[in-house]
Design a protein around this motif. Structure first.
Motif, short mmCIF file in Angstrom:
data_model
loop_
_atom_site.label_atom_id
_atom_site.label_comp_id
_atom_site.label_asym_id
_atom_site.label_seq_id
_atom_site.Cartn_x
_atom_site.Cartn_y
_atom_site.Cartn_z
N HIS A 185 -18.05 -28.00 -84.95
CA HIS A 185 -19.65 -28.14 -85.25
C HIS A 185 -20.31 -28.25 -84.04
O HIS A 185 -20.92 -29.18 -83.75
CB HIS A 185 -19.80 -29.35 -86.26
CG HIS A 185 -19.06 -29.37 -87.42
ND1 HIS A 185 -19.29 -28.49 -88.45
CD2 HIS A 185 -17.97 -29.89 -87.76
CE1 HIS A 185 -18.29 -28.91 -89.27
NE2 HIS A 185 -17.37 -29.60 -89.01
N LEU A 186 -20.16 -27.28 -83.20
CA LEU A 186 -20.60 -27.30 -81.82
C LEU A 186 -22.27 -27.07 -81.87
O LEU A 186 -22.78 -27.10 -80.69
CB LEU A 186 -20.01 -26.38 -80.78
CG LEU A 186 -18.31 -26.74 -80.63
CD1 LEU A 186 -17.66 -25.91 -79.92
CD2 LEU A 186 -18.52 -28.15 -79.87
N ASP A 187 -22.76 -26.64 -83.26
CA ASP A 187 -24.27 -26.65 -83.07
C ASP A 187 -24.76 -28.04 -83.15
O ASP A 187 -25.88 -28.02 -82.71
CB ASP A 187 -24.64 -25.56 -84.34
CG ASP A 187 -23.98 -25.90 -85.57
OD1 ASP A 187 -22.83 -26.81 -85.31
OD2 ASP A 187 -24.37 -25.72 -86.82
N VAL A 188 -24.28 -28.78 -83.81
CA VAL A 188 -24.78 -30.25 -84.15
C VAL A 188 -24.28 -31.02 -82.97
O VAL A 188 -25.11 -31.63 -82.39
CB VAL A 188 -24.20 -30.78 -85.44
CG1 VAL A 188 -24.73 -32.06 -85.51
CG2 VAL A 188 -24.61 -29.73 -86.70
N HIS A 228 -18.89 -21.27 -82.56
CA HIS A 228 -19.64 -21.15 -81.16
C HIS A 228 -19.48 -19.95 -80.61
O HIS A 228 -18.29 -19.49 -80.34
CB HIS A 228 -19.20 -22.43 -80.51
CG HIS A 228 -19.98 -22.46 -79.11
ND1 HIS A 228 -21.15 -22.92 -79.14
CD2 HIS A 228 -19.39 -22.20 -78.06
CE1 HIS A 228 -21.71 -22.98 -77.74
NE2 HIS A 228 -20.43 -22.53 -77.18
N THR A 229 -20.48 -19.20 -80.17
CA THR A 229 -20.37 -17.84 -79.40
C THR A 229 -20.45 -18.08 -77.83
O THR A 229 -20.09 -17.16 -77.26
CB THR A 229 -21.56 -16.79 -79.89
OG1 THR A 229 -22.64 -17.77 -79.80
CG2 THR A 229 -21.28 -16.68 -81.41
N GLY A 230 -20.86 -19.13 -77.41
CA GLY A 230 -20.91 -19.33 -76.10
C GLY A 230 -19.71 -19.73 -75.55
O GLY A 230 -18.48 -19.85 -76.09
N VAL A 254 -23.11 -23.77 -72.98
CA VAL A 254 -21.91 -24.02 -72.83
C VAL A 254 -21.64 -25.33 -73.82
O VAL A 254 -22.24 -26.12 -73.72
CB VAL A 254 -21.64 -24.47 -71.19
CG1 VAL A 254 -20.22 -25.20 -71.33
CG2 VAL A 254 -21.88 -23.01 -70.43
N ALA A 255 -20.46 -25.24 -74.34
CA ALA A 255 -20.12 -26.58 -75.44
C ALA A 255 -19.03 -27.33 -74.65
O ALA A 255 -18.07 -26.76 -73.96
CB ALA A 255 -19.73 -25.99 -76.65
N VAL A 256 -18.97 -28.55 -74.84
CA VAL A 256 -17.81 -29.33 -74.59
C VAL A 256 -16.92 -29.57 -75.64
O VAL A 256 -17.07 -29.86 -76.60
CB VAL A 256 -18.28 -30.68 -74.04
CG1 VAL A 256 -17.22 -31.55 -73.61
CG2 VAL A 256 -19.51 -30.58 -73.00
N GLY A 314 -8.66 -24.33 -76.77
CA GLY A 314 -9.28 -22.78 -76.59
C GLY A 314 -10.74 -23.12 -75.72
O GLY A 314 -11.53 -22.23 -76.01
N ALA A 315 -10.45 -23.78 -74.62
CA ALA A 315 -11.43 -23.69 -73.65
C ALA A 315 -11.42 -22.49 -72.68
O ALA A 315 -10.51 -21.92 -72.44
CB ALA A 315 -11.46 -25.14 -72.94
N ASP A 316 -12.73 -22.28 -72.19
CA ASP A 316 -12.76 -20.97 -70.97
C ASP A 316 -12.51 -21.53 -69.78
O ASP A 316 -12.18 -20.80 -68.65
CB ASP A 316 -14.17 -20.43 -71.18
CG ASP A 316 -14.46 -19.78 -72.52
OD1 ASP A 316 -13.53 -19.01 -72.84
OD2 ASP A 316 -15.23 -20.54 -73.29
N GLY A 317 -12.73 -22.77 -69.41
CA GLY A 317 -12.65 -23.45 -68.06
C GLY A 317 -12.91 -24.97 -68.09
O GLY A 317 -13.01 -25.59 -69.04
#
Lengths: 373, 422
Positions: A185-188, A228-230, A254-256, A314-317
């Motif tokens: 729920h990375l939008d919230v 989340h698309t970012g 960017v999401a954490v 599944g993090a990008d960095g």
């Protein structure tokens, strides 16, 4: 159950107004004990019936503290002392201060002479592998308990501490669940909201915060999964605040998705194990901590741990939130960066300060990092 | 005075012949590095250690151990640190903020070549965190990067003036484990008798070190206080060796000769007796000295006097544990730090206290302002401070040092005159 938004708003309000929380507890006739970052034996305070209240500094201009510390002491210690000197902590019955680094050693002494709130210092052993470190830490904890008993005016029983430990473990489990559920729920749960939820725990009685977390977790589970698309990152460091800093992330989409922050998940990833002696349970938690810059480990597994966290979530960095002048973090940086590079994980290091600051540069650097990802 | 003018001035003066004791000290240090390199070449395991670690253990096992703090200080005093600082902060990604001994050492560890004494890479590290917590991180990184074990004595900070029984028990257990594990790892036998013999030598050497330092209480001081910095290797690197006994006995003979003749290695009038607080500012020693000399200031006391006051009885491991916990001021609370300084100011009849706000050493710096106020309040001895660094030459301003000392001399002058006039 209160609705999710109300509960999240409550967490944000608490995180932003610790002083209001202290006033509420004092008004309710409770004694409040300051628990300075990063680790203090909160369950003992809790078991006494007093309220453990996190002391993590704040965005404050450092003025009076300059008569006690040079400008290159870490900002979190400086702002805690600054706030104490300014009288912002008036109302606390005591402050528990661990001697986890060199500046911490000095803070126990400076506070003692400069601020009219009794200090309860304690030293955590760094040679943690040796079994005798447990007996030593138990003895330190007994001293802390004795000093707290004088303040609360009654004995703190083993049963009460064990019950508080169980509650703290239950709460830690809830925080870990939240961290997982939040990723759907990375939008919230934006970086700012995620941080506020974690931070609010530091200023609320643990049972109350557990109830808050249960509501938040239930509320989130009831929502449809959000894709989340970012970009997604893991944060590591002592703290990742203020919101202006986090806005550099959210402003760039960017999401954490996980963190290894002293103020956040490091508080919860190691439970206090089962056992009869409650102080030993607390000591064993210290012994069992891994990948922690303040708890020496002969293998320093923090780099490898971060690589795992990136994979799992599944993090990008990874963004290293480097508390300025924090030498334990600074020594770890080349090691963790080495491990992350080897695993092909992009890493960005940003400075964290506690002086009123503009994070424009951070915004630009995060933007460049996202483009690179 | 500009650097060039000073150098030209210095070039004109005939060089003072090197004292026999100092030559002995330099030779012993060179031999230590040579022996360590030879041991490494033979395939023996060699160690790197912090400066106030119970060396008695490794020494009694016949292990070769070198000391990065001493090595970095030497590099900095010889003005060779630039390359290593740049390497540590550049390719190795260490932060500018960390201790500059560490930066120089971590840079050196990757380059392994400097004119002068060279150290081979360690097969183990020995760490006591009585001097600071930062050494735990620094040596932890050395161990991790080289994939070698770290043997640690965690002296757990004393926030109260007394060392608790629980601390002694914990440290004693660590000493026992250290002996067992170091012996098992290096294959060197631990011999009780040899250990006791090394303890005896170490105790004697610490006594001699204090004795030599305390000779400076004499008026006028028989030595230029900075001279003793040159002998620190005796305490840091070969505290448990018989050679140190000979060096320090010789040094005391030389000092006594000065006292007898009313001479001193300090040239000129000694107008002011100074306590130097903190680690030496190695990259700028000559500027420190020149500026102080301008006002007739001589350093007669330093914290180094007390740093190896390891008060234990031979064979008493509990006492040894306690001694290693209390000897370094950095492991002690404010009250003890104030008391030790105040006692020294009186003992050495100091006119002033000069605090080095050492950018490298937060554990010394973050209590220093309160220490300054309390020591002055207790003793009435005026103080000043300057910004410097034990190893990073960039953290120092000649102009600031000169201005501070000018005002400092004035303060001491006024006080002395006031005392003379009752």
């Amino acid at each position: 159950m209160a609705d999710l938004n109300t509960r999240l708003k409550e967490a944000q309000d608490v995180a932003a107004n610790p002083k209001k929380m202290m006033a509420q507890y004092l008004k309710a006739g409770k004694k409040v004990v300051g628990c300075m970052a990063m680790y203090t034996p909160e369950p003992i305070v809790h078991a006494s019936g007093m309220i453990p209240m996190g002391l993590w500094g704040g965005q404050v201009e450092q003025k009076v503290v300059k008569t006690y510390m040079p400008a290159f002491a870490c900002p979190i210690m400086q702002s805690c002392l600054e706030l104490g000197l300014r009288g912002s902590y008036e109302g606390l019955s005591a402050a528990v201060i661990p001697t986890l680094c060199d500046v911490f050693r000095c803070v126990t002494q400076d506070w003692n002479v400069a601020i009219d709130i009794p200090v309860i210092p304690l030293t955590y052993p760094q040679h943690r592998q040796l079994e005798e470190s447990i007996a030593f830490l138990v003895s330190e904890l007994e001293t802390v308990k004795g000093k707290l008993e004088k303040i609360c005016g009654h004995a703190i029983t083993d049963d009460a501490i064990n019950a508080s430990i169980d509650l703290y473990n239950q709460h830690a489990a809830a925080m870990r669940t939240f961290a997982k559920v939040a990723n759907d729920h990375l939008d919230v749960i934006t970086p700012e909201v995620r941080h506020a939820v974690f931070k609010s725990a530091l200023f609320m009685e643990r049972g109350e915060h557990l109830a808050l977390m249960n509501d938040i977790i239930e509320g989130l589970k009831a929502l449809p999964v959000y894709k989340h698309t970012g970009k997604k990152v893991v944060l590591t460091g002592i703290t990742a605040e203020p919101d202006d800093f986090l806005a550099a992330l959210s402003g760039n989409g960017v999401a954490v998705v996980a963190d290894d922050l002293g103020q956040e998940m490091r508080q919860y990833r190691t439970e206090m194990p089962a056992g009869a002696n409650p102080l030993e349970r607390i000591a064993r938690q210290w012994q069992n901590r891994t990948g922690d810059p303040l708890a020496h480990s002969p293998t320093n597994e923090r780099g490898e741990m971060l690589v795992e966290m990136v994979k799992e979530n599944g993090a990008d960095g990874v963004i290293v939130c480097l508390m300025k002048f924090c030498d334990p973090e600074e020594y770890d940086f080349p090691l963790i960066h080495g491990s992350l590079k080897e695993a092909g994980v992009p890493t960005l290091s940003l400075d964290i300060d506690q002086q009123p600051n503009k994070y424009e540069q951070a915004k630009n650097r995060v933007q460049a990092f996202v483009e690179m990802l | 005075m500009s650097e060039q003018t000073a150098a030209a001035e210095a070039a004109k003066k005939p060089k003072r012949p090197i004292a026999k004791s100092l030559q002995m000290c330099n030779d012993t240090l060179a031999k230590l590095y040579a022996d360590t390199n030879a041991a490494k070449a033979r395939g023996e395991k060699i160690g790197w250690s912090t400066s106030i670690f119970p060396q008695e253990i490794a020494e009694s096992m016949g292990l070769c151990v070198v000391y990065p703090e001493n090595h970095s200080a030497g590099i900095s005093a010889r003005k060779q640190s630039e390359e290593f600082l740049q390497h540590a902060e550049g390719p190795l990604e260490y932060n500018n903020d960390i201790c500059a001994y560490a930066k120089v050492n971590l840079g050196y560890m990757d380059i392994l070549e400097v004119p002068g004494n060279n150290m081979p890479l360690p097969d183990f590290v020995l760490v006591a965190n009585n001097i600071c917590n930062q050494v735990t991180k620094w040596f932890g990184n050395i161990a991790k990067v080289n994939n070698v074990p770290m043997f640690m004595l965690d002296t757990v900070f004393n926030y109260d003036t007394e060392v608790t029984e629980s601390r002694v028990k914990f440290m004693r257990a660590q000493l026992d484990a250290l002996i067992k594990n170091l012996s098992a790892y290096t294959g060197k036998k631990f011999d009780e008798d040899k250990f006791k013999e090394v303890m005896d030598i170490s105790i004697r050497n610490c006594e001699l070190w204090i004795e030599a330092n305390e000779r400076l209480a004499h008026t006028p001081s028989p030595l230029s206080g900075f001279d003793l910095f040159n002998y620190m290797a005796c305490m840091v690197c070969f505290r448990g060796k018989k050679e140190t006994t000979a060096i320090l006995e010789q040094l005391i003979l030389e000092i006594d000769e000065h006292i007898k003749n009313g001479t001193s290695t300090y040239s000129g009038e000694q107008n002011y007796r100074i306590y130097w607080d903190g680690i030496a500012c190695w990259p700028h020693l000559s500027h420190n000295l020149r500026t102080m000399r301008k006002y007739g200031m001589n350093v007669v006391a330093t914290a180094y006097v007390r740093a190896w006051a390891l008060d234990y009885k031979s064979g008493d491991l509990d006492g040894m544990a306690e001694a290693y916990s209390t000897t370094a001021g950095n492991n002690m609370p404010l009250e003890t730090q104030v008391q030790r300084r105040s006692d020294a100011l009186i003992k050495f009849k100091c006119d002033g206290m000069l605090y080095h706000m050492n950018r490298s050493c937060k554990v010394m710096d973050c209590m220093q302002y309160e220490v300054q106020r309390r020591v002055e309040e207790k003793t009435g001895v005026p103080f000043t401070s300057f910004d410097g660094d034990q190893s990073d030459y960039r953290n120092y301003s000649e102009a600031q040092f000169e201005t501070r000392l000018e005002a400092f001399a004035e303060m001491m002058k006024v006080r002395k005159e006031g005392m003379r006039n009752g």
